[in-house]
Scaffold this active site. Structure first.
Site, mmCIF file in Angstrom:
data_model
loop_
_atom_site.group_PDB
_atom_site.id
_atom_site.type_symbol
_atom_site.label_atom_id
_atom_site.label_comp_id
_atom_site.label_asym_id
_atom_site.label_seq_id
_atom_site.Cartn_x
_atom_site.Cartn_y
_atom_site.Cartn_z
ATOM 1 N N CYS A 184 -29.143 -16.425 -14.257
ATOM 2 C CA CYS A 184 -28.288 -16.421 -15.282
ATOM 3 C C CYS A 184 -29.092 -15.541 -16.639
ATOM 4 O O CYS A 184 -30.467 -15.745 -16.347
ATOM 5 C CB CYS A 184 -27.677 -17.717 -15.874
ATOM 6 N N GLU B 281 -28.393 -10.281 -10.415
ATOM 7 C CA GLU B 281 -27.863 -10.764 -9.337
ATOM 8 C C GLU B 281 -28.778 -10.368 -7.905
ATOM 9 O O GLU B 281 -29.645 -9.542 -8.292
ATOM 10 C CB GLU B 281 -26.396 -10.539 -9.079
ATOM 11 N N CYS C 224 -23.753 -22.027 -18.563
ATOM 12 C CA CYS C 224 -23.390 -22.912 -17.212
ATOM 13 C C CYS C 224 -24.325 -24.284 -17.351
ATOM 14 O O CYS C 224 -25.207 -24.190 -18.081
ATOM 15 C CB CYS C 224 -23.784 -22.179 -15.883
ATOM 16 N N GLU D 50 -29.345 -16.394 -19.578
ATOM 17 C CA GLU D 50 -30.029 -17.529 -20.420
ATOM 18 C C GLU D 50 -31.524 -17.762 -19.924
ATOM 19 O O GLU D 50 -32.474 -17.867 -20.417
ATOM 20 C CB GLU D 50 -29.503 -18.537 -20.795
HETATM 21 N N1 THU Z 1 -23.948 -16.194 -15.676
HETATM 22 C C1 THU Z 1 -24.828 -16.228 -16.620
HETATM 23 O O1 THU Z 1 -25.441 -15.152 -16.441
HETATM 24 N N2 THU Z 1 -24.739 -17.141 -17.538
HETATM 25 C C2 THU Z 1 -24.038 -18.377 -17.536
HETATM 26 O O2 THU Z 1 -24.047 -19.143 -18.285
HETATM 27 C C3 THU Z 1 -22.946 -18.253 -16.421
HETATM 28 C C4 THU Z 1 -23.117 -17.313 -15.422
HETATM 29 C C5 THU Z 1 -23.986 -15.013 -14.542
HETATM 30 C C6 THU Z 1 -24.263 -15.626 -13.297
HETATM 31 C C7 THU Z 1 -23.737 -14.660 -12.455
HETATM 32 O O3 THU Z 1 -24.516 -13.401 -12.262
HETATM 33 C C8 THU Z 1 -22.529 -14.207 -13.087
HETATM 34 O O4 THU Z 1 -22.589 -14.471 -14.311
HETATM 35 C C9 THU Z 1 -21.196 -14.650 -12.656
HETATM 36 O O5 THU Z 1 -21.284 -16.045 -12.386
#
Ligand code: THU
Length: 154
Positions: A70, A61, A109, A72
């Site tokens: 993310c 983040e 996501c 992935e």
């Molecule tokens: N996030 C992921 O790492 N992968 C996903 O498929 C969905 C969301 C992360 C992004 C962000 O840092 C946190 O989860 C909250 O959305």
């Protein structure tokens, strides 16, 4: 017209074969190293390559929120950068945090699905996805395209 797909739902990832359990544990260890001070939602991804190596990713983040990425995509773009010719066999995703309630199924996501579909497009074999829920229930799909019908693709 109808779209349907097969998936497997297990009550616990412990019942997976050993190779998959190793991959799940690798995703959990990646998850612990996530940098998620803003959402406090930690995500770990582990990717099994055709050469047997496991690549890990976790969410990264940033104070400028949209600059984060993310788990992935951190893993898949690392693979694109460093192992562009290696086949991707399986991606495993785990997460921990109160942002998503424990009993809800965790799944990637839309942006990560799009990137996974493109990774599959670059090779001739499908990419399997293992998603481990916070309550340990485990969902498996054999082709990432099943998670993104009508993907933007060539
Ligand atoms: N996030 C992921 O790492 N992968 C996903 O498929 C969905 C969301 C992360 C992004 C962000 O840092 C946190 O989860 C909250 O959305």
């Amino acid at each position: 017209m109808e779209f349907s797909f097969n998936y497997k739902l297990l009550s616990h990832y412990n019942s997976l074969p050993e190779n998959d359990r190793i991959l799940v544990n690798s995703a959990f260890s990646a998850m612990e190293r996530a940098y998620a001070p803003y959402s406090e939602f930690r995500v770990g991804a582990s990717v099994l390559l055709g050469n047997g190596e496991i690549i890990q990713g976790n969410n990264q983040e940033n104070l400028a929120y949209p600059s984060g990425l993310c788990a992935e995509r951190v893993a898949l773009f690392y693979i694109g950068a460093n192992y562009p010719n290696e086949v991707i066999d399986t991606i495993c995703i785990v997460a921990k945090g109160t942002l998503v309630s424990e009993e809800l199924l965790l799944s990637p996501c839309g942006g990560c699905r799009q990137v996974m579909v493109e990774s599959a497009m670059r090779q001739s074999t499908p990419i399997r996805v293992i998603m481990v829920n916070q309550d340990n229930r485990t969902l498996i799909v054999n082709r990432v395209e099943d998670l993104l019908p009508f993907a933007f693709s060539k």
